[in-house]
Design an enzyme around this catalytic site. Structure first.
Site, PDB file in Angstrom:
ATOM      1  CE1 TYR A  53      -3.789  -2.218   0.062  1.00 56.84           C
ATOM      2  CE2 TYR A  53      -2.749  -3.248   1.967  1.00 56.84           C
ATOM      3  CZ  TYR A  53      -3.710  -3.264   0.972  1.00 56.84           C
ATOM      4  OH  TYR A  53      -4.591  -4.295   0.880  1.00 56.84           O
ATOM      5  CB  ILE A  68     -12.009  -4.840  -3.223  1.00 63.48           C
ATOM      6  CG1 ILE A  68     -13.385  -4.425  -2.703  1.00 63.48           C
ATOM      7  CG2 ILE A  68     -11.499  -3.786  -4.178  1.00 63.48           C
ATOM      8  CD1 ILE A  68     -13.365  -3.075  -2.016  1.00 63.48           C
ATOM      9  N   PRO A  69     -10.387  -7.785  -4.838  1.00 65.46           N
ATOM     10  CG  PRO A  69     -10.421  -9.282  -6.603  1.00 65.46           C
ATOM     11  CD  PRO A  69     -11.314  -8.521  -5.681  1.00 65.46           C
ATOM     12  CG  HIS A  70      -6.312  -4.703  -3.385  1.00 61.89           C
ATOM     13  ND1 HIS A  70      -7.343  -5.152  -2.592  1.00 61.89           N
ATOM     14  CD2 HIS A  70      -5.282  -4.449  -2.555  1.00 61.89           C
ATOM     15  CE1 HIS A  70      -6.956  -5.147  -1.322  1.00 61.89           C
ATOM     16  NE2 HIS A  70      -5.701  -4.733  -1.273  1.00 61.89           N
ATOM     17  N   GLY A  71      -3.772  -5.387  -5.993  1.00 62.74           N
ATOM     18  CA  GLY A  71      -2.347  -5.591  -5.830  1.00 62.74           C
ATOM     19  C   GLY A  71      -1.570  -4.568  -6.650  1.00 62.74           C
TER      20      GLY A  71
END
Lengths: 611, 154
Positions: A524, B64-67
């Site tokens: 993040y 909400i898959p994310h990367g």
């Protein structure tokens, strides 16, 4: 003979009316205890019922004197404290023993002193009289707080729960001691030295601890050894607790402390028929609350109340707005409570049954003007229940301390398994909209060591092999280890509430507590110190919190918050990521940060001068 | 930040049929890879890596898959509406039928968080979720997703 029958009929009808009125009041969300109080007043001397206490009773039924009231009051308080002890889990002490102890000792003294400083001039009493008013009002009632919170489906963090709960259990003995000592001082006019008072305090508390612990262990053994008809176990506990209370009092120790301790011992040990006893004592504690408040309502005469209402209200406000907040502030400063947490604890120091009971002490000792102690206690409790009681849930929300409600426990029935190796049988009625409904029966996400053993649909046992999905109102029988109750509650008993999905106060995204700080920081783009990068989130948060973690605790991390989602003992097991932490009230009031900048520039200025 | 900045009409899969979480992630990775000009395998691995740190199922049937992918130059979104809800090990144990994939470049920093917050806020609107579940028309879905962003930002 008719006297007895009339008396019994009146008492029974009053209690039935209280229970019915209580049921009604939870619909409108009115503080329950207020309802009992009102009912007592309506039934009382100047109300419709004409039931009176004391000599001036005009109606046909009267309890003769304040001694009877004291007798009923002591028994009621014993039950309330015993129940409070039984409900207090050992884990609560891990989180809250020291802060609660500070609140219950120094906090009570500070509260009593500040309230006394206001009460003496306002009520036209001597300083000692003022402090006596303070002492009478100094103890809090957690039962009242939780009753109100749970009525609205609100939930606080375990730390707040535990602190309020344990505080209210151990501040009663302290308030009783303070009140009794002050009554003694005023009655005899003696002026004992500080050492004498400290000695008395040590003896009372010491004896209370010793007899309470000893008696508790003895009672526990007795219950576990004896083979009795099941219904007799709760009675044995009840009689044992009353004996411990009265015995300690007769030995000049604090029976209140003793009986609370007995409750804690019974509640935290393996106890035969634990549920039966728990339910019975819970019911008795309810009865005790009802009786105490009814009695107060009966006792008070509205006409004499009116003349003192103004000054008494000033005292009540001073207690709520000045004395309690100052005491909480000072006592919790060493324990790293956040500002919203302290504000909440300060606001929900509800006054309940104990001040009412303590107000009888001056009456018993025959102090001059003792009726006004009673009236002030009455107004203060009334004001506290109405003003604070009604605002507990909004305050919790406003301070950002509300946690999501867990599954509805009331949809669950559970039984001890005598040889279940710590597992229990739980029965759920599946709620409409429960998460379990959306899974195939064969792939229900059950926590480890738990199993569904049977499903009952409209009274018919279903074949587990051919069952595809659960339906609402199915009865599910499951074997569960106690630590998994919450997950199963969530799975079977939470319905879909309302139309808007509320924001989860435990963060938007769940994170594995074992994930490394570096991994999260990289993902993040958050700043992490090199030495923290290899630490798991759990340990990192634990260190940054500087205290035993409790669900809902959060730390700032870059622009986001990391939130404790679940703990097992002292270990953080689930973490939430809050993407948009909300600015909380008082956040800007951080004195240390607010002062840091001017202090730094001042230091710089001085340094420049020195050069 | 608006949803329209992340999502093009091509990024909407109106009705995805997949038996499980892995297959859903695979399908989404394929679509995202073709939009952003990446290897499908690369995207899939980034998503798996993220799921390993905790499920991205945020509750109420939404994930909400994310990367982060180094080779990207901007944020990419892909939305899929599943024909049949699947188990996603979500935060509330409910099965998932609305999935929003978000890929961010290595350099995105705060924008990545802002976009995630924006997407999670969108799906907290229960009315929009109901409407998304109610249609399998691609253009209608795109309008719902992006309309919401305009009105919520105002």
């Amino acid at each position: 003979m008719d006297f007895a029958h009339r008396w019994l009929l009146a008492a029974a009808l009053l209690i039935i009316a209280s229970i019915l009125a209580g049921k009604l009041s939870s619909r409108v969300g009115a503080p329950l205890l207020l309802v009992f109080l009102g009912l007592g007043m309506v039934a009382g001397e100047e109300g419709l019922g004409g039931i009176g206490f004391g000599e001036s009773a005009t109606g046909g039924i009267a309890i003769r004197d304040v001694h009877t009231a004291y007798l009923i009051g002591s028994a009621a308080l014993t039950l309330i404290l015993l129940d409070g002890g039984i409900r207090t889990r050992r884990a609560s002490f891990r989180l809250a023993l020291w802060p609660s102890l500070a609140l219950a000792t120094f906090g009570v003294v500070i509260t009593a002193a500040i309230t006394g400083l206001v009460a003496a001039p306002v009520l036209g009493m001597s300083w000692l009289g003022g402090f006596l008013v303070g002492a009478i009002l100094a103890s809090t009632d957690a039962a009242a707080v939780f009753l109100l919170l749970h009525q609205r489906g609100g939930r606080t963090s375990e730390r707040l729960d535990a602190t309020l709960e344990v505080e209210s259990g151990i501040n009663d003995p302290v308030a009783v001691f303070l009140t009794a000592s002050l009554v003694g001082l005023i009655a005899t006019g003696a002026s004992p030295s500080g050492i004498e008072i400290a000695g008395d305090l040590a003896r009372e508390m010491g004896l209370g601890l010793v007899i309470g612990a000893g008696g508790g262990v003895l009672l526990l053994r007795l219950v576990n050894r004896l083979d009795l008809a099941a219904g007799l176990y709760p009675i044995l506990v009840l009689a044992g607790a009353l004996a411990i209370f009265a015995g300690t009092q007769l030995a000049e120790g604090s029976g209140y402390l003793a009986v609370y301790l007995t409750g804690i011992i019974l509640g935290n040990a393996r106890l035969r028929a634990a549920r039966l006893i728990g339910r019975f004592i819970d019911g008795m504690a309810w009865l005790a609350q009802i009786v105490l408040f009814l009695m107060l309502g009966l006792f008070v005469s509205p006409s004499s109340l009116l003349s003192e209402a103004g000054p008494a209200l000033v005292v009540a406000l001073a207690l709520m707005l000045v004395a309690r907040p100052v005491a909480v502030w000072l006592c919790l400063t060493p324990f790293r409570f956040t500002l919203p947490e302290r504000a909440f604890i300060a606001w929900v120091g509800l006054r309940g049954a104990v001040p009412i009971f303590l107000a009888m002490f001056p009456l018993l000792a025959g102090l001059p003007g003792s009726a006004s102690f009673f009236n002030v206690a009455f107004i203060a409790v009334l004001a506290s229940l109405a003003l604070q009681g009604w605002t507990v849930a909004p305050a919790l929300r406003w301070l950002g301390l509300e946690l999501p409600a867990v599954g509805d426990e009331s949809e669950r029935l559970d039984f001890d398994l005598p040889a279940g190796h710590g597992r229990e049988v739980a029965v759920y009625r599946v709620a409409a909209g429960a998460p379990a409904l959306a899974h195939d029966f064969a792939t229900l996400p059950l926590p480890p060591r738990s199993r569904v053993i049977a499903v009952l649909r409209e009274g018919v046992v279903q074949h587990r092999e051919s069952l595809e999905r659960l339906l609402p109102r199915d009865l599910v029988f499951a074997i569960v280890p106690p630590e998994s109750f919450e997950r199963l509650d969530r799975l079977f008993a939470t319905g879909r509430r309302g139309t808007a999905a509320p924001r989860d106060p435990l963060g938007d995204l769940p994170l594995d507590a074992a994930a490394k700080v570096g991994e999260i920081a990289d993902l993040y783009g958050l700043p992490a110190a090199v030495e923290d990068r290899d630490k798991p989130l759990a340990g990192f948060m634990r260190r940054r919190l500087h205290r035993s973690p409790s669900v809902g605790d959060r730390i700032h991390f870059g622009g986001v918050d990391l939130v404790v989602r679940a703990v097992a003992g002292d270990r953080i097991t689930e973490v939430g990521l809050d993407l948009e932490p909300r600015a909380l009230p008082f956040e800007r009031l951080r004195l240390r940060t607010a002062l840091r900048r001017p202090l730094l520039s001042l230091r710089r200025l001085l340094r420049r001068r020195a050069h | 930040m608006d949803i329209a900045d992340l999502l093009t009409p091509d990024g909407v899969i109106a009705s995805l049929r997949a038996p499980g979480k892995k297959q859903v992630l695979q399908e989404l990775a394929r679509r995202a890879a073709s939009l952003a000009g990446l290897h499908e395998r690369r995207v899939f691995e980034v998503l798996l890596e993220r799921e390993r740190l905790g499920s991205t199922g945020i509750g109420m049937g939404v994930a909400i898959p994310h990367g982060r992918v180094a080779e990207l130059t901007r944020l990419y979104g892909v939305f899929a509406r599943l024909e049949r809800p699947i188990d996603f090990a979500a935060i509330d144990d409910r099965p998932v039928d609305l999935v929003f994939l978000l890929l961010a470049p290595e350099s995105a920093g705060a924008d990545h968080l802002k976009a995630l917050a924006r997407v999670s806020r969108l799906f907290r609107n229960a009315a929009i979720c109901e409407k998304l579940r109610g249609t399998d028309n691609k253009d209608a879905l795109y309008a719902l997703l992006t309309d919401g962003s305009a009105s919520a930002a105002a």
